[in-house]
Scaffold this motif. Structure first.
Motif, PDB file in Angstrom:
ATOM      1  N   LEU A 116     -33.133 -16.544 -39.649  1.00 31.32           N
ATOM      2  CA  LEU A 116     -33.303 -17.224 -40.919  1.00 31.32           C
ATOM      3  C   LEU A 116     -32.495 -18.515 -40.974  1.00 31.32           C
ATOM      4  N   LEU A 117     -33.030 -19.491 -41.689  1.00 35.03           N
ATOM      5  CA  LEU A 117     -32.305 -20.735 -41.924  1.00 35.03           C
ATOM      6  C   LEU A 117     -30.953 -20.402 -42.551  1.00 35.03           C
ATOM      7  N   GLY A 169     -37.433 -18.854 -42.409  1.00 36.34           N
ATOM      8  CA  GLY A 169     -37.092 -18.716 -41.003  1.00 36.34           C
ATOM      9  C   GLY A 169     -38.297 -18.293 -40.187  1.00 36.34           C
TER      10      GLY A 169
END
Length: 169
Positions: A19-20, A10
């Motif tokens: 974050l992803l 991220g």
């Protein structure tokens, strides 16, 4: 404003991170109300974009402003838009340690092992072609603003993006 890209994870700034895999609500909680176009959230005058999956999970982050933007990404302790294109390419290639994806002849390159993609509007070959065309037309290319602009576009990346390792580049 500087953001640190955490490959395959991220982004981070100050003492915050996105974050992803997080949700739209998570992004809104950190950055506020976005400009929304389809399934993408835009922030900072459209210099930073977040794309979400059909299940509203963050799957792609892109810094869009290039060298002159107010939002500047840092990756591997390198200011991505302020370093020459060839230098950033070398850093990312070394860190990727494997195949890269270049389907556009140097305009757009993905480094899937680290989840990073880069794009530029022009390549060094475009600069050579422009100069040749201008000379053939009898146009002076020394100190020519069109040549200088093309050289800048070829010398620096315009966008850098981040995705997961399984992202379809």
């Amino acid at each position: 404003m500087f953001f640190t890209i955490l490959p395959l994870e991220g982004i981070q700034w100050d003492e915050q991170s996105i974050l992803l895999g997080c949700t739209k609500k998570d992004v809104e909680a950190k950055l506020g109300q976005p400009k929304i176009i389809k399934n993408s959230y835009y922030y900072f005058n459209s210099e930073l974009r977040f794309d979400f999956s059909d299940t509203d999970e963050l799957e792609f982050i892109e810094f869009l402003a290039g060298r002159n933007g107010n939002v500047q990404p840092v990756i591997y302790e390198t200011k991505a838009f302020l370093i020459l294109a060839d230098e950033l390419y070398s850093i990312l290639k070394d860190r990727n340690s494997g195949n890269l994806i270049d389907r556009e002849g140097g305009y757009s390159i993905a480094f899937p092992n680290i989840g990073i993609g880069i794009f530029r509007e022009s390549t060094p070959n475009d600069v050579v072609d422009l100069i040749s065309e201008m000379k053939a037309l009898g146009i002076d290319t020394s100190d020519n603003p069109d040549v200088e602009e093309q050289q800048m576009k070829a010398s620096y990346w315009a966008t850098i993006s981040l995705a997961s390792a399984d992202y379809s580049w």
